[in-house]
Design an enzyme around this catalytic site. Structure first.
Site, PDB file in Angstrom:
ATOM      1  N   LYS A   1      -7.873 -83.149  35.127  1.00  0.00           N
ATOM      2  CA  LYS A   1      -6.720 -83.182  34.218  1.00  0.00           C
ATOM      3  C   LYS A   1      -6.206 -84.684  34.096  1.00  0.00           C
ATOM      4  O   LYS A   1      -5.646 -84.834  32.812  1.00  0.00           O
ATOM      5  CB  LYS A   1      -5.512 -82.296  34.713  1.00  0.00           C
ATOM      6  CG  LYS A   1      -5.786 -80.772  34.738  1.00  0.00           C
ATOM      7  CD  LYS A   1      -4.823 -80.062  35.203  1.00  0.00           C
ATOM      8  CE  LYS A   1      -5.012 -78.470  35.569  1.00  0.00           C
ATOM      9  NZ  LYS A   1      -3.901 -77.571  36.069  1.00  0.00           N
TER      10      LYS A   1
ATOM     11  N   ASP B   1       0.261 -76.179  31.259  1.00  0.00           N
ATOM     12  CA  ASP B   1       0.688 -75.220  32.708  1.00  0.00           C
ATOM     13  C   ASP B   1       2.419 -75.497  32.863  1.00  0.00           C
ATOM     14  O   ASP B   1       2.922 -74.568  33.317  1.00  0.00           O
ATOM     15  CB  ASP B   1       0.319 -76.566  33.818  1.00  0.00           C
ATOM     16  CG  ASP B   1      -1.386 -76.163  33.805  1.00  0.00           C
ATOM     17  OD1 ASP B   1      -1.631 -75.158  33.742  1.00  0.00           O
ATOM     18  OD2 ASP B   1      -2.002 -77.327  34.295  1.00  0.00           O
TER      19      ASP B   1
ATOM     20  N   GLY C   1      -0.638 -82.939  41.155  1.00  0.00           N
ATOM     21  CA  GLY C   1      -0.413 -82.509  39.736  1.00  0.00           C
ATOM     22  C   GLY C   1       0.455 -81.478  39.291  1.00  0.00           C
ATOM     23  O   GLY C   1       1.171 -81.676  38.389  1.00  0.00           O
TER      24      GLY C   1
HETATM   25  P1  NDP Z   1      -2.988 -81.427  44.550  1.00  0.00           P
HETATM   26  O1  NDP Z   1      -4.092 -81.662  45.312  1.00  0.00           O
HETATM   27  O2  NDP Z   1      -2.627 -82.388  43.707  1.00  0.00           O
HETATM   28  O3  NDP Z   1      -1.665 -81.551  45.561  1.00  0.00           O
HETATM   29  C1  NDP Z   1      -1.544 -81.020  46.712  1.00  0.00           C
HETATM   30  C2  NDP Z   1      -0.296 -81.348  47.586  1.00  0.00           C
HETATM   31  O4  NDP Z   1      -0.031 -80.071  48.505  1.00  0.00           O
HETATM   32  C3  NDP Z   1       0.039 -82.642  48.118  1.00  0.00           C
HETATM   33  O5  NDP Z   1       1.236 -83.063  47.847  1.00  0.00           O
HETATM   34  C4  NDP Z   1      -0.172 -82.205  49.505  1.00  0.00           C
HETATM   35  O6  NDP Z   1       0.442 -83.177  50.383  1.00  0.00           O
HETATM   36  C5  NDP Z   1       0.330 -80.792  49.723  1.00  0.00           C
HETATM   37  N1  NDP Z   1      -0.376 -80.053  50.729  1.00  0.00           N
HETATM   38  C6  NDP Z   1      -1.884 -79.746  50.839  1.00  0.00           C
HETATM   39  N2  NDP Z   1      -1.962 -79.060  51.766  1.00  0.00           N
HETATM   40  C7  NDP Z   1      -0.975 -78.942  52.612  1.00  0.00           C
HETATM   41  C8  NDP Z   1      -0.550 -78.293  53.735  1.00  0.00           C
HETATM   42  N3  NDP Z   1      -1.383 -77.578  54.354  1.00  0.00           N
HETATM   43  N4  NDP Z   1       0.752 -78.350  54.222  1.00  0.00           N
HETATM   44  C9  NDP Z   1       1.712 -78.750  53.375  1.00  0.00           C
HETATM   45  N5  NDP Z   1       1.389 -79.761  52.407  1.00  0.00           N
HETATM   46  C10 NDP Z   1       0.176 -79.758  51.609  1.00  0.00           C
HETATM   47  O7  NDP Z   1      -2.614 -79.926  44.062  1.00  0.00           O
HETATM   48  P2  NDP Z   1      -2.570 -79.477  42.612  1.00  0.00           P
HETATM   49  O8  NDP Z   1      -1.413 -79.816  42.449  1.00  0.00           O
HETATM   50  O9  NDP Z   1      -3.703 -79.910  41.648  1.00  0.00           O
HETATM   51  O10 NDP Z   1      -2.775 -77.682  42.931  1.00  0.00           O
HETATM   52  C11 NDP Z   1      -2.005 -77.146  43.968  1.00  0.00           C
HETATM   53  C12 NDP Z   1      -2.081 -75.665  43.837  1.00  0.00           C
HETATM   54  O11 NDP Z   1      -1.728 -75.204  42.657  1.00  0.00           O
HETATM   55  C13 NDP Z   1      -3.349 -75.015  44.020  1.00  0.00           C
HETATM   56  O12 NDP Z   1      -3.579 -74.202  44.895  1.00  0.00           O
HETATM   57  C14 NDP Z   1      -3.926 -74.621  42.733  1.00  0.00           C
HETATM   58  O13 NDP Z   1      -4.704 -73.308  42.743  1.00  0.00           O
HETATM   59  C15 NDP Z   1      -2.702 -74.096  42.200  1.00  0.00           C
HETATM   60  N6  NDP Z   1      -2.565 -74.069  40.416  1.00  0.00           N
HETATM   61  C16 NDP Z   1      -2.248 -72.950  40.136  1.00  0.00           C
HETATM   62  C17 NDP Z   1      -2.363 -72.721  38.543  1.00  0.00           C
HETATM   63  C18 NDP Z   1      -1.816 -71.713  37.994  1.00  0.00           C
HETATM   64  O14 NDP Z   1      -1.925 -71.496  36.677  1.00  0.00           O
HETATM   65  N7  NDP Z   1      -1.430 -70.752  38.596  1.00  0.00           N
HETATM   66  C19 NDP Z   1      -2.382 -74.180  37.891  1.00  0.00           C
HETATM   67  C20 NDP Z   1      -2.582 -75.222  38.500  1.00  0.00           C
HETATM   68  C21 NDP Z   1      -2.900 -75.387  39.867  1.00  0.00           C
HETATM   69  P3  NDP Z   1       0.128 -84.573  50.711  1.00  0.00           P
HETATM   70  O15 NDP Z   1       0.547 -85.464  49.994  1.00  0.00           O
HETATM   71  O16 NDP Z   1       0.892 -84.776  52.297  1.00  0.00           O
HETATM   72  O17 NDP Z   1      -1.319 -84.534  51.329  1.00  0.00           O
END
Ligand code: NDP
Length: 266
Positions: free
Chosen positions: A67, A103, A127
């Site tokens: 993205k 989104d 993101g």
């Molecule tokens: P990113 O990889 O960009 O961000 C991940 C974030 O989650 C970080 O802030 C990270 O924290 C945190 N994180 C990851 N694992 C854990 C955990 N076990 N406990 C606490 N915090 C955690 O992800 P995206 O924003 O790209 O996507 C996130 C979710 O959104 C995905 O599950 C995706 O499937 C969903 N999604 C759904 C959409 C829809 O249309 N329904 C559209 C787009 C995404 P840290 O910085 O500490 O590592």
């Protein structure tokens, strides 16, 4: 005379799991449009624009991890995507790539149907959190970002959002809690230690997990606290409807696109 066959795709890596081809093909078929929507695994992000043009695509959606690359590869960015720095919808206008983010409005439409939202707590700082924070700000709804660690919060701090990591969090009351982390996607984890989340839920009204088609531990705990809950299916559906409107320059009615696309979730 035979109408030109329009070709669309989703770019991602991996891309096999995506529901977008099913959603868009239901809409193309239902609206009697001569077109087809496929998936394309883009391995090398540097080839984003080249592949788009080479494949003769009218428009695409973009999913993880492209993205931000898509945002940088576009010739022009429209609307809220400028505040987010990421696009999920791109069209080809006479050889120029025009990028949008659907989104954010897709999520907002889903959240708005709960009722009035005075303030929001976003869990996670990736993101998706950027997209949500931008759309809440555009709609003058204050939002706070709470992330496991500090590093990714810098983006939000620079934009003037209230931000906490787990250690610095100071409890307040929030109407809506959104999980944008991937905790619960392929495990049984909560996005926040349980004691913190329980305290937050005890004073909240609504919860949304952007993960779709799953009753995640986050949603289960929210239900135990009698919150109104939603998963990410509506967000996914709405972003697809808005993308389709962009592909066809608003030629078709939103409710008709929605009607056909939702069959993908049946
Ligand atoms: P990113 O990889 O960009 O961000 C991940 C974030 O989650 C970080 O802030 C990270 O924290 C945190 N994180 C990851 N694992 C854990 C955990 N076990 N406990 C606490 N915090 C955690 O992800 P995206 O924003 O790209 O996507 C996130 C979710 O959104 C995905 O599950 C995706 O499937 C969903 N999604 C759904 C959409 C829809 O249309 N329904 C559209 C787009 C995404 P840290 O910085 O500490 O590592």
């Amino acid at each position: 005379m035979k109408k030109e066959n329009k070709l669309f795709a989703i770019f991602g890596n991996p891309v096999t799991h995506s529901l977008s081809p099913l959603m868009h093909n239901y809409a193309l078929q239902g609206l009697n449009i001569n077109g087809c929507y496929t998936r394309y695994q883009l391995k090398d992000p540097k080839l984003f624009k080249k592949k788009f043009l080479q494949l003769g695509l009218v428009g695409i959606n973009v999913t993880v991890p492209h993205k931000e690359v898509a945002f940088k590869s576009c010739d022009e960015i429209k609307g809220i995507a400028n505040d987010i720095g990421a696009v999920n919808t791109v069209i080809n206008e006479e050889g120029k790539l025009i990028g949008y983010n659907t989104d954010a409005p897709g999520f907002f439409k889903s959240a708005s149907s709960f009722g009035e939202i005075k303030n929001v707590l976003i869990l996670g700082a990736g993101g998706t959190a950027k997209a949500l924070a931008a759309i809440f700000r555009k709609n003058a709804i204050p939002c706070t970002i709470l992330n496991r660690s500090q590093k990714r919060l810098d983006f939000f701090i620079q934009k003037g959002y209230t931000c906490f990591d787990w250690k610095s969090f100071k409890f307040q009351t929030y109407d809506l809690i959104v999980n944008t982390t991937s905790a619960g996607l392929q495990d049984n984890n909560l996005p926040l230690p349980q004691t913190m989340l329980k305290e937050i839920f005890a004073n909240a009204k609504y919860a949304i997990d952007v993960i779709y088609n799953q009753n995640t531990p986050f949603l289960q705990l929210a239900c135990e606290h009698n919150l109104m809950v939603k998963d990410g299916s509506e967000m996914l559906l709405n972003q697809g409807v808005y993308a389709f409107e962009i592909f066809f320059n608003l030629l078709y009615k939103e409710e008709d696109i929605f009607y056909f696309m939702q069959k993908a979730f049946a």
